[in-house]
Design a protein around this motif. Sequence first.
Motif, PDB file in Angstrom:
ATOM      1  N   GLY A  13     135.429  49.973   9.835  1.00 16.19           N
ATOM      2  CA  GLY A  13     135.853  48.702   9.245  1.00 16.19           C
ATOM      3  C   GLY A  13     134.694  47.750   9.045  1.00 16.19           C
ATOM      4  N   HIS A  14     133.810  47.681  10.066  1.00 15.51           N
ATOM      5  CA  HIS A  14     132.653  46.793   9.969  1.00 15.51           C
ATOM      6  C   HIS A  14     131.738  47.203   8.827  1.00 15.51           C
ATOM      7  CE1 HIS A  14     133.238  44.300  13.457  1.00 15.51           C
ATOM      8  NE2 HIS A  14     133.644  45.354  14.110  1.00 15.51           N
TER       9      HIS A  14
ATOM     10  N   ALA B 172     119.939  42.167   4.918  1.00 16.90           N
ATOM     11  CA  ALA B 172     120.592  41.506   6.051  1.00 16.90           C
ATOM     12  C   ALA B 172     120.778  40.016   5.784  1.00 16.90           C
ATOM     13  CB  ALA B 172     119.756  41.717   7.320  1.00 16.90           C
ATOM     14  N   LEU B 173     119.755  39.401   5.216  1.00 19.31           N
ATOM     15  CA  LEU B 173     119.842  37.972   4.893  1.00 19.31           C
ATOM     16  C   LEU B 173     120.971  37.712   3.917  1.00 19.31           C
ATOM     17  CD1 LEU B 173     116.238  36.663   4.265  1.00 19.31           C
ATOM     18  CD2 LEU B 173     117.995  35.538   5.618  1.00 19.31           C
TER      19      LEU B 173
ATOM     20  N   ILE C 258     127.757  42.186  13.330  1.00 21.25           N
ATOM     21  CA  ILE C 258     127.921  43.606  13.678  1.00 21.25           C
ATOM     22  C   ILE C 258     127.699  44.475  12.441  1.00 21.25           C
ATOM     23  CG2 ILE C 258     129.568  45.331  14.497  1.00 21.25           C
ATOM     24  CD1 ILE C 258     130.814  43.129  16.245  1.00 21.25           C
ATOM     25  N   SER C 259     128.312  44.079  11.309  1.00 18.18           N
ATOM     26  CA  SER C 259     128.106  44.838  10.071  1.00 18.18           C
ATOM     27  C   SER C 259     126.635  44.944   9.742  1.00 18.18           C
ATOM     28  CB  SER C 259     128.798  44.146   8.890  1.00 18.18           C
ATOM     29  OG  SER C 259     130.172  44.117   9.074  1.00 18.18           O
ATOM     30  N   THR C 260     125.951  43.804   9.809  1.00 21.39           N
ATOM     31  CA  THR C 260     124.532  43.759   9.466  1.00 21.39           C
ATOM     32  C   THR C 260     123.725  44.664  10.385  1.00 21.39           C
ATOM     33  OG1 THR C 260     124.894  41.468   8.847  1.00 21.39           O
ATOM     34  CG2 THR C 260     122.623  42.195   9.020  1.00 21.39           C
ATOM     35  N   ALA C 261     124.034  44.576  11.678  1.00 20.84           N
ATOM     36  CA  ALA C 261     123.304  45.397  12.645  1.00 20.84           C
ATOM     37  C   ALA C 261     123.519  46.881  12.355  1.00 20.84           C
ATOM     38  CB  ALA C 261     123.741  45.047  14.064  1.00 20.84           C
TER      39      ALA C 261
END
Lengths: 361, 295, 276
Positions: free
Chosen positions: C263-264, C152-153, C195-198
Amino acid sequence: MAGIELRALHKRFGTTDVVRGIDLTVPSGAFLTLLGPSGCGKSTLLRMLAGLEAPSAGQILFDGSVVNDIPPGRRDIAMVFQSYALYPHMTVAQNIAYPLRKRGVPRGERDAAVARAAEVLQLTALLDRRPRELSGGQQQRVALGRALVREPRIFLLDEPLSNLDATLRSHMRRELVALHRRIGRTMVYVTHDQLEAMTMSTHVAVIDGGRLQQFGTPAEVYRRPANRMVASFIGTPGMAFADGMVATGRLLLAGRPLALIGAPDGPVTVGIRAEDVEIADTGVAACVTDMEAVGHETLLTLSGEFGTVTARAPADCRLAPGATVHWQVRPAQLHLFNPETGDRRNAALSPITSSNETTAP
Amino acid sequence: MRPALHHLGDRSLGPLLIAPVVLVLGTVIAYPLFAAIALSAFAVDTPTLRSRFVGLGNYAELLGADGRFWPALGVTLVWTAATLALQIVIGVAMALLLNRDLWLRSLARSLVLFPYFVSTVVAVLVWRWLFNDMFGLANQLLMKIGVIAAPLDWLGTMPSALLSVIVVGAWKFFPFVVIAVLARLQTIPESLYDAARLDGAGAWSRFRDVTLPQIGEVLGIVVLLRAIWDFKEFDLVYLLTGGGPVDATRTLPLIVYQEAFGLNRMGMAAAYAVAMMITMLGFFLLYRLAVRGRT
Amino acid sequence: MSPRLARTGWSLLAWSLILLVAGPLLWMVATSLKSEDEVFSLEPTLLPVEPTLEHYAVLLTETAFPAYFANSVVIATATTTVVVVLAVLGAFSLARFRYRGREAIASAVLLCYMLPSVVLIIPLYLLMVRLGLANTIASLVIAYTSFALPYALWLLRTFMAAVPVEIEQAALIDGASRMGAFFDVLLPQVLPGIISTALFTFILAWNEFLFALVLVNADDVRPLTTGVMTMLVSGFNIEWSLLMAASVMMSVPLIIILAFLQGHLVRGFGAGAVKG
């Protein structure tokens, strides 16, 4: 409104010195241009004024008080970035209102101020758009609006016109000058375009290699360049240089006397501006090696034993490359520089009047 | 919170913001990492946690004649190399195909991603059902078309067990290659292909001279990442065969788990884990050398 | 060959391969809808002859599946929240501040991302036992952070580095504080990245197996992955249709994400995996 004073300002990134000790005092209400080639340290200087970079040494004073430790938001300045740096997710109105919002200005007052700024910059019809829906010129005006709305004491502008096309650029130049005249605030303008510096500013600071090369009015900087760097950077076409020699009160170029001079003997660099070169029937013989028609006039490159100079000729000039011409220059219009340091040398120059020395131009 | 932070310069705000991350990663990664290395010098009985210092004894045992390190490394390398090769070939081919103008292209792109994002547990359950000896689709189809005469015990015999693991691994992980390569393919300017066409390049030489050099860098990273991840893959192999038959598909990560929680030898498990990590590091350095040597 | 014919040809080829790839998953859905007799038939049919939802009914009423599902929701949501909050602040620090040790931290984070879980699992297990956290949801949230946070980082740092720093500087000059500029200007710009990370974190946590296997051994905290595997081994004879129904149900969040937020997901891939 505020005057700006820089005291021995220095900035070092790692092991490179970007700004090397600049002292400068600008009166309140001035339009100061920081002019120099790219990488000369002018943008770093502006960013230090903004508070985005901390000086490594030296002081920055606004209206006589040191602002080194004051964060950007409290310096009462506004800045227009080269990339405009508009907030992409906010509408034009929200962009312009942001500085007021951050200062707790009540909503009603905020809206009125935004409306006023939009009116001035002809943005009223665009207030609900987002930055990506605007043209470059419109984005530029929004960035200006965001700076204007708060009426800060100092405006900082970082090459704000460099992303615009030529027509729009000259239009915006006039707009900015008019704006400065109307609001009378101190403006600091960074550019590498000497034309912008000449046309807009009340004061020009020419910077190179992190050092202040010359500070003065545009006219001073143009007419009496402090050194070879300033002389070559300002003016189009650029000043021509030739190696000369002073001997027994005469200035010699390629061994031939050019003018009488009140200076000690020794080598000297002679600078000649294109507009000072006159095509004449007598004088220095030279060959036309290149011609560049720029519309309203033709620029001639003349090569001869004095070296190469540029001369201006009328647009309907009948010469052709390869032709031989003669040129003259009035001695008072020559610029002299120390060949080692590049610094300007001032000396009284006068024409050689003796009739047997016919080569004097 | 904002006024307080305002007075702190950049100098303390930056470190302050990363501090929680450092703290958490220190607890859940750095500490366990060093603890694992320390633990590998002890003989630990899992249920009682009673431990005795043995120095490098665990390493001597696992690398020795009775140790299982070398055979397991062999299995791990076969699994990694084979499944990786399949992933790359299928992945690149699929990416090239999906880069074309197809019917319902975006739906096709979605569907291809499914195996990658679906839980390994789900993937394994489905494949174990497909591989079921009596009622699995694999045996029934192959018997119907006459390839095999009797039902095959896919996951219980060799070499089909290893082969099955490799195929399921390729199926599960190839979409990663597709996404990475497809993203790169979409950035290749059409003008490059037009130029190649003008120069008289056919389809194959356009692929070799335009596409391949463009996706080369991405492929390098993808190969590295997938190699690391396949090498350390636990879930898929463990759930599919549990390492069997006997130790035929027992890769290094499975040995670590088995030593720790099956054979109750935590110290030995830690030693296997550390040895595995050092091996990965060795391969990584070799890869770096190879890449640097080429450029 | 006409372009139209070529398109048809390539489309047919692509779609047959896609069906082959998706085949096992389609077979999973088909099996879950078949009656027991149909499942254990020597003449299998592709589609259920008499589709039935009985296995889903059994799954939701007679097994621990709903409890596992609830546990997974709690664990994945909690992990995502913790990881995203830590990673957003940490990535801001890594992307926008200069201080000693920053690059060392960034490299260490990348290294963490490559570390095999089996190396960490033994000390983490011992740590959880010592802290009395074994068999708790918290133990899994903490453990999942270990592999989700580095990724995530890295992902968010890439997203933040792509946002021009000038807009934050403009906000500083306009009177915002460092954190004010972050919340007002940077955060809205990296929202897609967040959002992608989540989504990635949620999927990682939802699908995780090894830590759940080692750290949790009680039905009331067991997540779906180990829970469903328990159903596989605990039954006297394996009820494949029930397991397939469980697999389908377990994949529902992923189906939703892939259908609406693909897409995310793909963007996260590009940023983190390939540029990193």
